[in-house]
Write a protein that holds these residues in place. Structure first.
Motif, PDB file in Angstrom:
ATOM      1  N   LEU A  48      19.177  64.781  -0.941  1.00 16.56           N
ATOM      2  CA  LEU A  48      20.356  65.152  -1.468  1.00 16.56           C
ATOM      3  C   LEU A  48      21.410  66.092  -1.400  1.00 16.56           C
ATOM      4  O   LEU A  48      21.946  66.283  -0.995  1.00 16.56           O
ATOM      5  CB  LEU A  48      20.400  64.964  -3.445  1.00 16.56           C
ATOM      6  CG  LEU A  48      21.291  65.033  -4.224  1.00 16.56           C
ATOM      7  CD1 LEU A  48      22.184  64.401  -3.867  1.00 16.56           C
ATOM      8  CD2 LEU A  48      21.052  65.515  -5.675  1.00 16.56           C
ATOM      9  N   VAL A  51      22.635  65.756   2.277  1.00 14.14           N
ATOM     10  CA  VAL A  51      23.645  64.994   2.000  1.00 14.14           C
ATOM     11  C   VAL A  51      25.105  65.729   1.624  1.00 14.14           C
ATOM     12  O   VAL A  51      25.749  65.646   1.986  1.00 14.14           O
ATOM     13  CB  VAL A  51      23.650  63.679   1.687  1.00 14.14           C
ATOM     14  CG1 VAL A  51      24.801  62.592   1.274  1.00 14.14           C
ATOM     15  CG2 VAL A  51      22.457  62.751   2.277  1.00 14.14           C
ATOM     16  N   ALA A  52      25.485  66.472   0.199  1.00 15.19           N
ATOM     17  CA  ALA A  52      26.145  67.090  -0.087  1.00 15.19           C
ATOM     18  C   ALA A  52      26.916  68.123   0.465  1.00 15.19           C
ATOM     19  O   ALA A  52      27.689  68.652   0.832  1.00 15.19           O
ATOM     20  CB  ALA A  52      25.659  68.149  -2.522  1.00 15.19           C
ATOM     21  N   GLY A  54      25.944  68.139   3.767  1.00 11.99           N
ATOM     22  CA  GLY A  54      27.317  67.665   5.164  1.00 11.99           C
ATOM     23  C   GLY A  54      28.369  67.271   4.282  1.00 11.99           C
ATOM     24  O   GLY A  54      29.973  67.408   4.884  1.00 11.99           O
TER      25      GLY A  54
END
Lengths: 104, 168
Positions: A48, A51-52, A54
């Motif tokens: 998580l 992804v955050a 990115g």
């Protein structure tokens, strides 16, 4: 930059909270299946965060690392559950403390 | 604005479901809460503009990996008390919590599908970019992941084969 309306700190806070819950579960549970679940939670929290980050910088690298974490989690859980079967067969229990000594 | 509210809702659900999963005595109950937690994280991925990661989260984490857990738990619980346990799992108070949490997520998802131009049509990072990056600069990492998966396959086959041959 434009894709993320949610403050990045809050996502990172959520991710670290999830990671801490997973680590707490890892420490307080002695059932080997729960230990594997806690590992999954921790890997998921790390994913998580990736992804955050990115999404925040608009780079695909975060999701690439997410894919790698996914494959690591899949391989880890396959081998881990094989070990669960072995522990259950050998010690007739899923308690990790029953498997605390090596042969020899 | 609404995205932010949805984010906090999904984050709360993820935290509650994970905390409940870690404290259940029964492995299957914990697994149901863990699946809800993974679904909540997938909703968060949608909200931060990573629909590809969200789909993978659901398909691989909440699908494949959790099914592995369910298989192993079911394999270990082969016994006379299986029926009684099955009946005990059917009690409403056991599945009411996960159902409630996932219904909230479902309502969020329905709203997002209804207003699709809000979050889904402008992903921060598209799947195409991820694919280009994956097979461009990160191709070595893909090879390493392939080796890792092969090693996992061989290892789990080795461990499981001996269980199937000599066990029981």
């Amino acid at each position: 930059m434009d894709g993320l309306n949610i403050p990045l700190n809050h996502i990172l806070l959520l991710s670290s909270l999830l990671f801490c819950i997973g680590m707490l579960g890892l420490m307080i549970r002695r059932n080997i299946i729960f230990i594997l679940m806690s590992l999954e939670v921790m890997l998921n929290a790390a994913a998580l965060a990736f992804v955050a980050a990115g999404a925040y910088w608009g780079q695909p690298d975060g999701q690439v690392v997410f894919l790698l974490i996914l494959s690591v989690a899949a391989a880890e859980v396959a081998v881990g559950l094989g070990l669960v079967l072995q522990v259950q067969r050998r010690f007739k229990s899923l308690d990790m403390d029953s498997a605390n000594r090596m042969r020899g | 604005m609404l995205e932010i509210i949805f984010f906090y809702l999904a984050a709360t659900i993820a935290l509650i479901a994970t905390a409940l999963a870690m404290t259940r005595a029964n492995a299957i109950h914990a697994l149901i809460y863990l699946i809800v937690s993974l679904l909540a994280v997938a909703v968060i991925f949608f909200l931060i503009g990573a629909p590809f990661a969200a789909a993978l989260e659901i398909v691989i984490y909440a699908g494949a990996i959790m099914v592995l857990f369910v298989f192993v738990i079911m394999m270990l619980n082969l016994g006379k008390e299986g029926d009684a346990r099955e009946r005990q799992w059917m009690q409403p108070r056991i599945w009411a919590g996960p159902v409630l949490l996932s219904l909230v997520l479902f309502a969020e998802l329905l709203y997002m599908i209804a207003n699709i131009e809000g979050s889904l049509s402008h992903p921060a990072v598209t799947a195409k970019e991820v694919g280009l990056s994956l097979f461009g600069p990160y191709v070595l990492a893909v090879e390493i992941a392939a080796m890792l998966l092969l090693a996992g396959l061989v290892g789990s086959y080795h461990l499981g084969r001996r269980y199937l041959e000599r066990g029981e």
